[in-house]
Structure formats: structure tokens, C-alpha cells
Design a protein around this motif. Structure first.
Motif, PDB file in Angstrom:
ATOM      1  N   ALA A 257       0.990  -1.192  -0.047  1.00 45.05           N
ATOM      2  CA  ALA A 257       0.101  -0.102  -0.145  1.00 45.05           C
ATOM      3  C   ALA A 257       0.956   1.380  -0.178  1.00 45.05           C
ATOM      4  CB  ALA A 257      -0.932   0.252   0.877  1.00 45.05           C
ATOM      5  N   GLN A 258       0.305   2.432  -0.480  1.00 46.21           N
ATOM      6  CA  GLN A 258       0.750   3.762  -0.504  1.00 46.21           C
ATOM      7  C   GLN A 258      -0.375   4.637  -0.340  1.00 46.21           C
ATOM      8  OE1 GLN A 258       2.336   3.181  -4.867  1.00 46.21           O
ATOM      9  NE2 GLN A 258       2.888   5.248  -4.371  1.00 46.21           N
ATOM     10  N   GLY A 259       0.173   5.692   0.492  1.00 42.20           N
ATOM     11  CA  GLY A 259      -0.931   6.714   0.605  1.00 42.20           C
ATOM     12  C   GLY A 259      -0.544   7.438   1.918  1.00 42.20           C
ATOM     13  N   TYR A 260      -1.475   8.510   2.039  1.00 39.81           N
ATOM     14  CA  TYR A 260      -1.270   9.570   2.722  1.00 39.81           C
ATOM     15  C   TYR A 260      -0.978   9.030   4.267  1.00 39.81           C
ATOM     16  CZ  TYR A 260      -1.708  13.203  -0.560  1.00 39.81           C
ATOM     17  OH  TYR A 260      -1.661  13.830  -1.837  1.00 39.81           O
ATOM     18  N   TRP A 261      -2.005   7.994   4.765  1.00 44.75           N
ATOM     19  CA  TRP A 261      -2.163   7.315   6.004  1.00 44.75           C
ATOM     20  C   TRP A 261      -0.605   6.802   6.236  1.00 44.75           C
ATOM     21  CZ3 TRP A 261      -3.954   6.897  10.373  1.00 44.75           C
ATOM     22  CH2 TRP A 261      -3.925   5.645  10.893  1.00 44.75           C
ATOM     23  N   TYR A 262       0.150   6.423   5.297  1.00 42.90           N
ATOM     24  CA  TYR A 262       1.520   6.210   5.744  1.00 42.90           C
ATOM     25  C   TYR A 262       2.367   7.388   5.615  1.00 42.90           C
ATOM     26  CZ  TYR A 262      -0.526   1.494   5.222  1.00 42.90           C
ATOM     27  OH  TYR A 262      -1.274   0.426   5.191  1.00 42.90           O
ATOM     28  N   SER A 263       2.464   7.770   4.394  1.00 40.34           N
ATOM     29  CA  SER A 263       3.417   8.977   4.185  1.00 40.34           C
ATOM     30  C   SER A 263       2.655   9.579   2.565  1.00 40.34           C
ATOM     31  CB  SER A 263       4.812   8.486   4.248  1.00 40.34           C
ATOM     32  OG  SER A 263       5.450   9.644   3.777  1.00 40.34           O
ATOM     33  N   PRO A 264       3.046  11.125   2.866  1.00 35.73           N
ATOM     34  CA  PRO A 264       2.872  11.821   1.359  1.00 35.73           C
ATOM     35  C   PRO A 264       4.216  11.505   0.671  1.00 35.73           C
ATOM     36  CG  PRO A 264       3.222  13.378   3.290  1.00 35.73           C
ATOM     37  CD  PRO A 264       3.268  12.016   3.900  1.00 35.73           C
ATOM     38  N   PRO A 265       4.400  11.640  -0.539  1.00 33.86           N
ATOM     39  CA  PRO A 265       5.713  11.659  -1.102  1.00 33.86           C
ATOM     40  C   PRO A 265       6.539  12.722  -0.414  1.00 33.86           C
ATOM     41  CG  PRO A 265       3.920  12.116  -2.747  1.00 33.86           C
ATOM     42  CD  PRO A 265       3.356  12.164  -1.474  1.00 33.86           C
ATOM     43  N   LEU A 266       7.871  12.181  -0.084  1.00 32.82           N
ATOM     44  CA  LEU A 266       8.631  12.968   0.725  1.00 32.82           C
ATOM     45  C   LEU A 266      10.131  13.329  -0.126  1.00 32.82           C
ATOM     46  CD1 LEU A 266       8.726  10.552   3.693  1.00 32.82           C
ATOM     47  CD2 LEU A 266       7.355  12.804   3.596  1.00 32.82           C
ATOM     48  N   LYS A 267      10.846  14.546   0.054  1.00 31.29           N
ATOM     49  CA  LYS A 267      11.977  14.999  -0.284  1.00 31.29           C
ATOM     50  C   LYS A 267      13.155  13.759   0.269  1.00 31.29           C
ATOM     51  CE  LYS A 267      11.271  19.677  -1.034  1.00 31.29           C
ATOM     52  NZ  LYS A 267      11.427  21.114  -0.638  1.00 31.29           N
ATOM     53  N   VAL A 268      14.202  13.906  -0.378  1.00 28.34           N
ATOM     54  CA  VAL A 268      15.076  12.889  -0.063  1.00 28.34           C
ATOM     55  C   VAL A 268      15.504  12.754   1.396  1.00 28.34           C
ATOM     56  CG1 VAL A 268      17.512  11.975  -0.294  1.00 28.34           C
ATOM     57  CG2 VAL A 268      16.408  12.961  -2.449  1.00 28.34           C
ATOM     58  N   GLU A 269      15.582  13.843   1.952  1.00 29.11           N
ATOM     59  CA  GLU A 269      16.082  13.760   3.562  1.00 29.11           C
ATOM     60  C   GLU A 269      14.881  13.148   4.492  1.00 29.11           C
ATOM     61  OE1 GLU A 269      15.876  16.891   2.038  1.00 29.11           O
ATOM     62  OE2 GLU A 269      17.874  16.475   0.758  1.00 29.11           O
ATOM     63  N   GLN A 270      13.984  13.711   4.151  1.00 24.84           N
ATOM     64  CA  GLN A 270      12.628  13.306   5.007  1.00 24.84           C
ATOM     65  C   GLN A 270      12.304  11.697   4.694  1.00 24.84           C
ATOM     66  OE1 GLN A 270      12.690  16.227   3.727  1.00 24.84           O
ATOM     67  NE2 GLN A 270      11.008  17.324   4.364  1.00 24.84           N
ATOM     68  N   PHE A 271      12.612  11.324   3.285  1.00 26.52           N
ATOM     69  CA  PHE A 271      12.325   9.904   2.912  1.00 26.52           C
ATOM     70  C   PHE A 271      13.484   9.167   3.907  1.00 26.52           C
ATOM     71  CE2 PHE A 271      13.208   5.968   0.301  1.00 26.52           C
ATOM     72  CZ  PHE A 271      11.790   5.697   0.317  1.00 26.52           C
ATOM     73  N   ILE A 272      14.662   9.555   3.810  1.00 33.05           N
ATOM     74  CA  ILE A 272      15.599   8.711   4.535  1.00 33.05           C
ATOM     75  C   ILE A 272      15.277   8.460   6.149  1.00 33.05           C
ATOM     76  CG2 ILE A 272      17.847   8.418   5.326  1.00 33.05           C
ATOM     77  CD1 ILE A 272      17.125   7.147   2.528  1.00 33.05           C
ATOM     78  N   GLU A 273      14.876   9.670   6.758  1.00 33.89           N
ATOM     79  CA  GLU A 273      14.433   9.596   8.104  1.00 33.89           C
ATOM     80  C   GLU A 273      13.141   8.620   8.340  1.00 33.89           C
ATOM     81  OE1 GLU A 273      13.358  13.472   9.656  1.00 33.89           O
ATOM     82  OE2 GLU A 273      15.147  14.168   8.976  1.00 33.89           O
ATOM     83  N   PHE A 274      12.195   8.588   7.236  1.00 32.66           N
ATOM     84  CA  PHE A 274      10.962   7.957   7.446  1.00 32.66           C
ATOM     85  C   PHE A 274      11.467   6.392   7.405  1.00 32.66           C
ATOM     86  CE2 PHE A 274       7.589   5.210   5.651  1.00 32.66           C
ATOM     87  CZ  PHE A 274       6.465   5.703   6.335  1.00 32.66           C
ATOM     88  N   CYS A 275      12.474   6.120   6.537  1.00 36.21           N
ATOM     89  CA  CYS A 275      12.955   4.487   6.524  1.00 36.21           C
ATOM     90  C   CYS A 275      13.616   4.215   7.724  1.00 36.21           C
ATOM     91  CB  CYS A 275      13.778   4.353   5.244  1.00 36.21           C
ATOM     92  SG  CYS A 275      12.890   4.549   3.551  1.00 36.21           S
ATOM     93  N   ALA A 276      14.526   5.096   8.360  1.00 40.44           N
ATOM     94  CA  ALA A 276      15.165   4.762   9.448  1.00 40.44           C
ATOM     95  C   ALA A 276      14.317   4.479  10.832  1.00 40.44           C
ATOM     96  CB  ALA A 276      16.080   5.953   9.696  1.00 40.44           C
ATOM     97  N   GLU A 277      13.232   5.512  10.862  1.00 39.18           N
ATOM     98  CA  GLU A 277      12.458   5.417  11.737  1.00 39.18           C
ATOM     99  C   GLU A 277      11.638   3.935  11.700  1.00 39.18           C
ATOM    100  OE1 GLU A 277       9.908   8.967  12.075  1.00 39.18           O
ATOM    101  OE2 GLU A 277      11.762   9.987  12.404  1.00 39.18           O
ATOM    102  N   ARG A 278      11.276   3.779  10.605  1.00 42.29           N
ATOM    103  CA  ARG A 278      10.462   2.554  10.304  1.00 42.29           C
ATOM    104  C   ARG A 278      11.247   1.276  10.770  1.00 42.29           C
ATOM    105  NH1 ARG A 278       4.715   1.568   8.508  1.00 42.29           N
ATOM    106  NH2 ARG A 278       4.006   3.237   9.068  1.00 42.29           N
ATOM    107  N   ARG A 279      12.246   1.294  10.564  1.00 40.06           N
ATOM    108  CA  ARG A 279      13.092   0.182  10.731  1.00 40.06           C
ATOM    109  C   ARG A 279      13.416  -0.161  12.333  1.00 40.06           C
ATOM    110  NH1 ARG A 279      18.481  -0.266   6.943  1.00 40.06           N
ATOM    111  NH2 ARG A 279      17.538   2.042   6.484  1.00 40.06           N
ATOM    112  N   LEU A 280      13.334   0.734  13.061  1.00 43.88           N
ATOM    113  CA  LEU A 280      13.213   0.758  14.582  1.00 43.88           C
ATOM    114  C   LEU A 280      11.994   0.192  15.184  1.00 43.88           C
ATOM    115  CD1 LEU A 280      15.382   4.232  15.276  1.00 43.88           C
ATOM    116  CD2 LEU A 280      16.472   1.722  15.115  1.00 43.88           C
ATOM    117  N   GLU A 281      10.837   0.388  14.412  1.00 44.36           N
ATOM    118  CA  GLU A 281       9.831  -0.079  15.009  1.00 44.36           C
ATOM    119  C   GLU A 281       9.444  -1.394  15.346  1.00 44.36           C
ATOM    120  OE1 GLU A 281       6.548   1.713  12.782  1.00 44.36           O
ATOM    121  OE2 GLU A 281       7.108   3.546  13.428  1.00 44.36           O
TER     122      GLU A 281
END
Ligand code: C2E
Ligand code: CA
Ligand code: CA
Ligand code: CA
Length: 281
Positions: A257-281
Motif C-alpha cells: 500500500a501507498q498513501g497519506y495514511w503512511y506518508s505523502p511523497p517526501l523529499k530525499v532527507e525526509q524519506f531517509i528519516e522515514f525509512c530509518a524510523e520504520r526500521r526501529l519499530e
């Protein structure tokens, strides 16, 4: 006698001219946008519905003009397609996506099996050299096979199935996966679909957004998921905005799935942050 529309015409004329002027200015601006570095890509995470992992992303094009400001791809992509400018822009998107993915993988910022999807217009896909040129760039990049995906809209695909099929076959032979975008909106024939090397069906946002309120759209989404299973395809639901929709999709057997519930499209820096946070969950 003709009805007197002259006053209405006089009132109306300037705004037609304005709109025309605006379009001409926009066309002109679009023609030089690439050379003036006004484009960039944003990345929307693709989530594995079962594990919650970020398994990939879709690259989406953004244009910010110094005076006109943000212009939506919904407005400028059709213009670029009409003028032929989409070929140069589309090449840039592919190069940018490949370079970004190389960077992320080299820095271990994304998982090794991560894939990045790029949108490809029918005008690009029906260039006789499209697949060969993409593969050439992909091989030169040393990205793992299967790291890149192309998304083609169902309606675009059906415009010229024979030309599209040739290109897509070459891509899929080299493990570039092919996704049909906006699936369910383009009246494609199943007979044709069977002959295309497609590995992903994306359920159009229109069905997903009303799924939890409209039983008919829910059945449509279900039909796409069943069909995907029969074709050995993965289903991706786009435009997931509510947890109820995500749950329904999980229950129906949708995989991604894709969508605002998970995340809107992100700029590079935020995208990498999103991935890092998700991995810690
Ligand atoms: P698309 O490929 O169907 O992309 C999905 C669109 O839905 C994106 O709009 C995305 O930002 C938006 N979206 C994602 N999640 C949600 C959600 O939960 N709710 C809602 N309401 N919207 C959501 P965007 O970025 O404005 O792009 C619009 C269209 O422009 C794309 O539709 C695609 O057809 C085209 N496009 C964008 N980038 C490119 C590109 O690089 N090349 C080509 N050829 N077309 C592109
Ligand atoms: Ca897409
Ligand atoms: Ca779509
Ligand atoms: Ca769409």
C-alpha cells in the motif's frame, strides 16, 4: 434573429485570452525548466501490508518555477506529453532515480531488496529504443536486477499495445518489473493483459478512497486483487488515507500500500528519516 450574446462575449473574451496567454507562458516555461534545474523527485514509501516494512518507493516529479511557484504534474505532464518534451524529462527522471537508488543502496539507507518505481508515459514507452536505453543505463549503474520498476497507466498501455508489449518484454526479460498504474479505470481487455509481462497491478485511488463507504468500490478492489492473483501479480493499493482502508485491504489479500495514511511523497532527507524510523519499530 440571433440572440444577443454580444455583451456576454465581450465579458468573456479577455478571460479566454488570459487563459491562452497563461498556457503559452507555461509551455514556454516548461520548455526550459529542465535546463534550468527546476525539477526534482519526491519519493512516496511503499509499505508491505503484512510486515509494515518499507519495501520500495514511487518517484514522483516536482516542478517549482521561480515565479510561477509549484505547478502540479497533473497540469504539466499532459503538456509535456503533448509537446514531446516528456521524452527529455522522462530520461532525466530515469537517470535521477537510478542515481538516487545507487546512493541509498551504497549507504545502506534502504534494504537490499528495495525497489524504486518510476512513472513512464506512453510516448516514452513507444519509442523503439526506450527499453534498450533504459537497460543500458541500468547495467552501467550496477544496481541489482529488479531494483527498478516502471509504472505505465492502463489507458496509456492500451493506446498502443503492440509497441508497448515489445518494450515491456525486453524490460521484463532483464528483470525490470512492470506495474500497471490506475488499474481498473482504463477498460483494458483481459485478453490483452494476458499477453503483457506485467508483475504489479496498482489499484486506482478512486476505488481505494471510497472502499470503506461504497460496497461497489469495495467489490471492484476485491476483483482487481483476485485478478492479480490469477495473473501472478502483486497488488499495490494507492491513495490509502485511513486505517480502515488498510485493514480492508489486508483482509482482501492486497500485499502493498501507498498513501497519506503512511506518508505523502517526501523529499530525499525526509524519506531517509522515514525509512530509518520504520526500521526501529
Ligand atoms: P500517479 O502515478 O497515479 O501518482 C499518484 C498520485 O497520487 C501522486 O500525485 C501522489 O502524490 C498522489 N497520492 C499519493 N497518496 C495519496 C493519498 O493518500 N491521497 C491522495 N489524494 N493522493 C495521493 P502527483 O505526485 O501529483 O502526481 C500526479 C500524476 O502525475 C501521477 O499519478 C502520474 O500520472 C503523473 N506523474 C508524476 N510524476 C511523473 C513522472 O515522473 N513521469 C510521468 N510520466 N508522470 C508523472
Ligand atoms: Ca504511478
Ligand atoms: Ca496511480
Ligand atoms: Ca492516478
Amino acid at each position: 434573429a440571433l440572440p444577443d450574446t454580444s455583451s456576454g462575449w465581450r465579458l468573456y473574451q479577455p478571460s479566454i485570452e488570459d487563459a491562452l496567454q497563461k498556457r503559452i507562458r507555461l509551455h514556454e516555461a516548461l520548455r526550459i525548466a529542465l535546463d534550468n534545474q527546476q525539477f526534482f523527485l519526491v519519493y512516496q514509501p511503499k509499505i508491505d501490508l503484512r510486515s509494515g516494512r518499507v519495501i520500495g518507493a514511487e518517484a514522483l516529479l516536482r516542478w517549482v518555477h521561480p515565479e510561477l511557484g509549484f505547478i502540479s504534474p497533473v497540469d504539466f505532464i499532459p503538456m509535456a506529453e503533448a509537446s514531446g518534451e516528456i521524452l527529455r524529462i522522462g530520461d532525466w527522471v530515469i537517470d535521477r532515480a537510478i542515481r538516487q537508488l545507487e546512493e541509498w543502496l551504497a549507504a545502506h539507507q534502504v534494504a537490499a531488496d528495495f525497489h524504486l518505481a518510476v512513472n513512464v508515459s506512453v510516448q516514452q514507452l513507444t519509442q523503439p529504443d526506450f527499453a534498450r536505453s533504459l537497460l543500458h543505463r541500468l547495467l552501467r549503474s550496477r544496481l541489482p536486477a529488479g531494483a527498478l520498476e516502471v509504472e505505465v497507466t492502463e489507458s496509456g498501455l492500451m493506446e498502443n499495445v503492440d509497441l508497448a508489449r515489445e518494450q515491456l518484454q525486453l524490460l521484463s526479460r532483464h528483470r525490470v518489473s512492470v506495474a500497471i498504474d490506475d488499474f481498473g479505470t482504463g477498460h483494458s481487455s483481459l485478453a490483452y493483459l494476458k499477453t503483457l509481462p506485467v508483475s504489479v497491478l496498482k489499484i486506482d485511488r478512486a476505488f481505494v478512497s471510497s472502499m470503506d463507504t461504497d460496497p461497489q468500490d469495495q467489490r471492484l478492489a476485491e476483483t482487481v486483487i483476485d485478478m492479480a492473483r490469477n495473473f501472478d501479480c502483486t497488488t499495490v493499493a494507492e491513495g490509502v488515507e485511513k486505517p480502515e482502508q488498510a485493514q480492508m485491504l489486508i483482509d482482501m489479500g492486497c500485499e502493498v500500500a501507498q498513501g497519506y495514511w503512511y506518508s505523502p511523497p517526501l523529499k530525499v532527507e525526509q524519506f531517509i528519516e522515514f525509512c530509518a524510523e520504520r526500521r526501529l519499530e
